[in-house]
Design an enzyme around this catalytic site. Structure first.
Site, PDB file in Angstrom:
ATOM      1  N   HIS A 133       0.812  -1.214   0.000  1.00  0.00           N
ATOM      2  CA  HIS A 133       0.000   0.000   0.000  1.00  0.00           C
ATOM      3  C   HIS A 133       0.851   1.272   0.000  1.00  0.00           C
ATOM      4  O   HIS A 133       0.331   2.377   0.057  1.00  0.00           O
ATOM      5  CB  HIS A 133      -0.906  -0.031   1.247  1.00  0.00           C
ATOM      6  CG  HIS A 133      -2.034   0.934   1.223  1.00  0.00           C
ATOM      7  ND1 HIS A 133      -2.166   1.937   2.167  1.00  0.00           N
ATOM      8  CD2 HIS A 133      -3.095   1.055   0.381  1.00  0.00           C
ATOM      9  CE1 HIS A 133      -3.265   2.618   1.923  1.00  0.00           C
ATOM     10  NE2 HIS A 133      -3.840   2.112   0.849  1.00  0.00           N
TER      11      HIS A 133
ATOM     12  N   LYS B 121       3.261   4.463  -1.089  1.00  0.00           N
ATOM     13  CA  LYS B 121       3.383   5.383  -2.227  1.00  0.00           C
ATOM     14  C   LYS B 121       4.681   6.164  -2.042  1.00  0.00           C
ATOM     15  O   LYS B 121       4.739   7.132  -1.275  1.00  0.00           O
ATOM     16  CB  LYS B 121       2.212   6.357  -2.297  1.00  0.00           C
ATOM     17  CG  LYS B 121       0.861   5.715  -2.635  1.00  0.00           C
ATOM     18  CD  LYS B 121       0.095   5.295  -1.427  1.00  0.00           C
ATOM     19  CE  LYS B 121      -1.299   4.802  -1.779  1.00  0.00           C
ATOM     20  NZ  LYS B 121      -2.011   4.270  -0.585  1.00  0.00           N
TER      21      LYS B 121
ATOM     22  N   ASP C 265      17.242   9.751  -8.073  1.00  0.00           N
ATOM     23  CA  ASP C 265      18.693   9.943  -7.998  1.00  0.00           C
ATOM     24  C   ASP C 265      19.250   9.937  -6.571  1.00  0.00           C
ATOM     25  O   ASP C 265      20.345  10.447  -6.328  1.00  0.00           O
ATOM     26  CB  ASP C 265      19.101  11.251  -8.685  1.00  0.00           C
ATOM     27  CG  ASP C 265      18.935  11.190 -10.198  1.00  0.00           C
ATOM     28  OD1 ASP C 265      18.889  10.065 -10.739  1.00  0.00           O
ATOM     29  OD2 ASP C 265      18.856  12.259 -10.826  1.00  0.00           O
TER      30      ASP C 265
ATOM     31  N   HIS D 184      -9.043  11.282   1.700  1.00  0.00           N
ATOM     32  CA  HIS D 184      -8.144  10.148   1.508  1.00  0.00           C
ATOM     33  C   HIS D 184      -6.834  10.327   2.266  1.00  0.00           C
ATOM     34  O   HIS D 184      -5.962   9.464   2.242  1.00  0.00           O
ATOM     35  CB  HIS D 184      -7.859   9.970   0.013  1.00  0.00           C
ATOM     36  CG  HIS D 184      -7.211   8.677  -0.348  1.00  0.00           C
ATOM     37  ND1 HIS D 184      -5.882   8.559  -0.692  1.00  0.00           N
ATOM     38  CD2 HIS D 184      -7.717   7.414  -0.420  1.00  0.00           C
ATOM     39  CE1 HIS D 184      -5.592   7.311  -0.960  1.00  0.00           C
ATOM     40  NE2 HIS D 184      -6.688   6.580  -0.804  1.00  0.00           N
TER      41      HIS D 184
ATOM     42  N   LYS E 283      -3.802  10.876   5.139  1.00  0.00           N
ATOM     43  CA  LYS E 283      -3.310  10.181   6.327  1.00  0.00           C
ATOM     44  C   LYS E 283      -2.212  11.064   6.928  1.00  0.00           C
ATOM     45  O   LYS E 283      -1.010  10.833   6.738  1.00  0.00           O
ATOM     46  CB  LYS E 283      -2.724   8.803   5.970  1.00  0.00           C
ATOM     47  CG  LYS E 283      -3.677   7.904   5.144  1.00  0.00           C
ATOM     48  CD  LYS E 283      -3.365   7.977   3.673  1.00  0.00           C
ATOM     49  CE  LYS E 283      -4.033   6.918   2.831  1.00  0.00           C
ATOM     50  NZ  LYS E 283      -5.444   6.785   2.915  1.00  0.00           N
TER      51      LYS E 283
ATOM     52  N   ASP F  70       1.317  19.041  19.144  1.00  0.00           N
ATOM     53  CA  ASP F  70       1.954  20.257  19.649  1.00  0.00           C
ATOM     54  C   ASP F  70       2.422  21.125  18.488  1.00  0.00           C
ATOM     55  O   ASP F  70       1.689  21.305  17.520  1.00  0.00           O
ATOM     56  CB  ASP F  70       3.069  19.906  20.627  1.00  0.00           C
ATOM     57  CG  ASP F  70       2.517  19.267  21.908  1.00  0.00           C
ATOM     58  OD1 ASP F  70       1.299  19.367  22.140  1.00  0.00           O
ATOM     59  OD2 ASP F  70       3.291  18.658  22.654  1.00  0.00           O
TER      60      ASP F  70
END
Length: 416
Positions: free
Chosen positions: A113, A115, A120, A298, A300, A305
């Site tokens: 899952h 991404k 380089d 969508h 996350k 603080d």
């Protein structure tokens, strides 16, 4: 790979595909040596075609490219689409490809899952945005709200090393039972550490089914436990374990400003049903809940603080916390925390509805029984899910895959 803090990084928040896609395509166009890319979803739409073109152009000028896609999340790329890449020298790896049963994908659990993009060994992107047009605002009411972080500095070679190691782990066949059960990613050299590019301390936190089963959740719990002013979390699929819920309640009860931004217009109705089972328990402790109503959420992301923040692929639900392979970047940087906080405050003010305890107050025997069953599940689901088979990650080069018949959409039963 151990999760280690590296100082001297520059971190940049990219909001939605509208900011992420042009930036990542620009970096691929400027690549000189190597592009490493992992994604759950790659669709053959205008965004997927743009990525395809960027990778082809880079490969034709001699850049070494490895792309890893998930066998469940990206099941329907056409033979011509894949063939053009492989003929140009792009190595396309498919994580856990499986044959369909009556046209349906059966490889539902333990998905890749993540991404991630590394260019380089000097620049990396980690987040939750897939390569599909529904991450662009012009997609319409169902366009997804999401985030990626761009990183420059000493953390980048470590991300590069991690992705290279996953490629080697997925391609090799374990030779002993111990390696099959407890296989570790091989040690892979990283590019030389670049000079400091900014002021952020950062680490790559990953979740797998071997050595790092609960690392991302643990980092969340540590941050929440140490919070003194605020804990703000925006998460698409929210049904965490009991220990994380307990830390949220404790933080609110000691006076911390705890706010959750959750889906109000979910892409899958079950998401909202599951989260709402927890509302009364959280609201009664002083946690504030805001439902994002503009379009599907969508993202996350989270902050505590005025220093700690995280952006990544991991939802706070059983799939991400106990089954899937995930990656988050965790940062300690005041400027990034401030920027993310200002953005989340704007979302709560303009695009969310706050849920009050009066909106969810319920009484009766069924409510008490339901609460008992839900929290029994939350206490034990990591152990229960651990009973599901754990297989060594298997990567198959796309040109060796048999042709799959039929198609179905990724949102059927699997969060993205």
């Amino acid at each position: 790979m151990k999760h280690v803090w590296f100082s001297g990084n520059r971190v940049t928040l990219l909001i939605n595909g509208d900011a992420f896609f042009p930036r990542v395509f620009e970096c691929i166009a400027a690549a000189e040596h190597e592009v490493l890319l992992e994604t759950f979803i790659w669709f053959e739409d205008k965004v997927g075609l743009a990525l395809h073109a960027a990778l082809l152009a880079a490969a034709r000028r001699g850049v070494q490219i490895d792309v890893t896609i998930d066998g469940y999340g990206s099941p329907d790329l056409s033979p011509a689409f894949i063939s053009a890449l492989t003929q140009a020298g792009v190595r396309v790896h498919v994580f856990d490809p499986s044959p369909r049963l009556w046209g349906y994908r059966t490889n539902v659990f333990r998905r890749m899952h993540r991404k991630i993009v590394v260019v380089d060994g000097t620049r990396a992107f980690v987040g939750g945005i897939n390569y599909s047009a529904d991450h662009l605002v012009d997609f319409g009411p169902t366009a997804k709200q999401d985030y990626t972080v761009e990183i420059e500095g000493p953390l980048v070679p470590q991300i590069q090393r991690y992705v290279r190691g996953q490629l080697l782990l997925g391609q090799r066949e374990p030779s002993t039972l111990r390696q099959r059960l407890f296989g570790r990613a091989p040690v892979v050299p990283a590019s030389p550490a670049p000079p400091a590019a900014g002021t952020a301390e950062a680490l790559l936190a990953t979740r797998d089914n071997r050595e790092h089963r609960s690392d991302i959740e643990r980092h969340y719990r540590i941050a929440i436990r140490g919070a003194r002013q605020r804990v703000w979390i925006a998460n698409a699929y929210f049904f965490p374990g009991y220990r994380l819920l307990r830390q949220l309640r404790k933080a609110a009860q000691r006076g911390v400003d705890v706010r959750l931004i959750l889906q109000g217009e979910p892409d899958m109705p079950i998401v909202k049903i599951a989260a709402r089972l927890l509302y009364h328990h959280l609201l009664s402790a002083g946690v504030k809940i805001h439902e994002y109503r503009e379009r599907p959420l969508h993202g996350k992301v989270a902050l505590t603080d005025d220093v700690w923040s995280t952006v990544g692929s991991s939802n706070l639900d059983p799939l991400s916390l106990a089954l899937n392979l995930e990656a988050n970047v965790i940062m300690k940087d005041r400027a990034f925390n401030l920027l993310l906080g200002e953005h989340l405050a704007q979302l709560m003010q303009s695009s969310c509805k706050e849920i009050l305890i009066g909106d969810v107050s319920e009484t009766g025997l069924w409510v008490r029984l339901r609460s008992f069953l839900v929290f029994h599940l939350l206490r034990h689901y990591p152990a229960w899910f651990g009973w599901l088979p754990v297989h060594t990650p298997r990567l198959t080069l796309a040109h060796t895959l048999p042709k799959q018949a039929g198609s179905d959409h990724v949102n059927e039963g699997q969060a993205s």
